[in-house]
Design a protein around this motif. Sequence first.
Motif, short mmCIF file in Angstrom:
data_model
loop_
_atom_site.label_atom_id
_atom_site.label_comp_id
_atom_site.label_asym_id
_atom_site.label_seq_id
_atom_site.Cartn_x
_atom_site.Cartn_y
_atom_site.Cartn_z
N THR A 248 -6.83 2.11 2.42
CA THR A 248 -5.83 3.34 2.54
C THR A 248 -4.68 3.21 3.28
O THR A 248 -3.57 3.45 3.18
CB THR A 248 -6.73 4.62 3.20
OG1 THR A 248 -7.86 4.70 2.01
CG2 THR A 248 -6.04 5.86 3.05
N LYS A 252 -0.84 3.46 2.39
CA LYS A 252 0.00 4.63 3.05
C LYS A 252 1.14 4.14 4.02
O LYS A 252 2.20 4.69 4.32
CB LYS A 252 -0.96 5.36 4.22
CG LYS A 252 -0.33 6.61 4.63
CD LYS A 252 -1.30 7.45 5.49
CE LYS A 252 -0.47 9.01 5.76
NZ LYS A 252 -1.86 9.61 6.44
N THR A 304 -5.11 8.10 -1.24
CA THR A 304 -4.21 8.61 -0.03
C THR A 304 -3.88 10.00 -0.40
O THR A 304 -3.26 10.22 -1.55
CB THR A 304 -2.90 7.69 0.05
OG1 THR A 304 -3.31 6.38 0.32
CG2 THR A 304 -2.14 8.21 1.30
#
Length: 344
Positions: A248, A252, A304
């Motif tokens: 993640t 991101k 995300t």
Amino acid sequence: MKPFQKNLALAIDGGGIKGVIVTKALSIVEEKLGIRLHERAGLTAGTSTGSIIAAGLAAGLEAERLNELYLALGDEIFHTSLRSLLWPLFNYRYPNRPLKKALEKYLGDGMMASLWNAEQQHMDVVITTYDVVEARTRFIKPYKNDYADWPVVKAVLASAAAPTYFPAVEGQYIDGGVGAYGNPCYLAAYEIKFMLKWKPEETTLISIGTGRDPNTLKPGDVNRFLPLRYINPILDAFQVSSADQQVTLVEKLFPGLDFRRFQVDLKRSIQMDDPSSIPELTQYGEELGKMMLNDETDRAMGVTPKAIFRVTKSASRRQTNKSGSRRGARPHKSAKPAGARQRR
């Protein structure tokens, strides 16, 4: 499989003998695509068993050769003995001499600095190990002066020194997966952007796991646990959650990066020191290799949060007092770091 971008990096998880899954999958990818990853990649990152594969590729080994290492030496490295059977009475289960001997045979006696040439880079490598004396994760890289004269074998032994399985290296360095970096994909992304200065849109980062254990607990099971029974579920929770969190973070924080995470679901839990499972792990490796060729990425990707929160003009006006300041707003105080920045 989608073509790689200009730059290629590989990040490989820890997992003991389950490294068989990765080496088999990579050997299939090399064969089907007609490439040698040690010639195509410019960066490898690995933790624990992943450090063996990362260092092996950096040393110029083909994936099939690395797969042979696991197949030939699994029984020798994880040899059943009185020590391994009565391991709670000892500091560790297996001596690291067989592993060291095998690494010296396959990786040679080169130093970390030999993997890096400032004028003509061969390959950048990131190997993790946890320093119990200084209570911090060390990021072993070939261009760092602190590790330039470390033998590659020492770096790998340190990263693979899983507590209770192998002795700490020099009484100080243990498995790099102790902490947040069992999955080193974030470290690879950091290295790509901030150290190698590769453009994310010109870079492919392949992250490879060593198998996800099945969920076997049912509602109410934990209510019948004795205290010691909690140990494995808690450790598994930390490892799985940490690995998925790294995915993640990369998605991101590194937009534009061609990031692909590959993982295979296991039908049963396989211990990291179980060489009898090698035939089964080989089958999982074949499955993972096909998934990679078909770009079937892990379900941990794409989670995300996408929501964007907006404050409407009317709401903004209601929350603003006559002086033009927000109700309940407090003056912002800039905080200085409490300690020195972590060394990378």
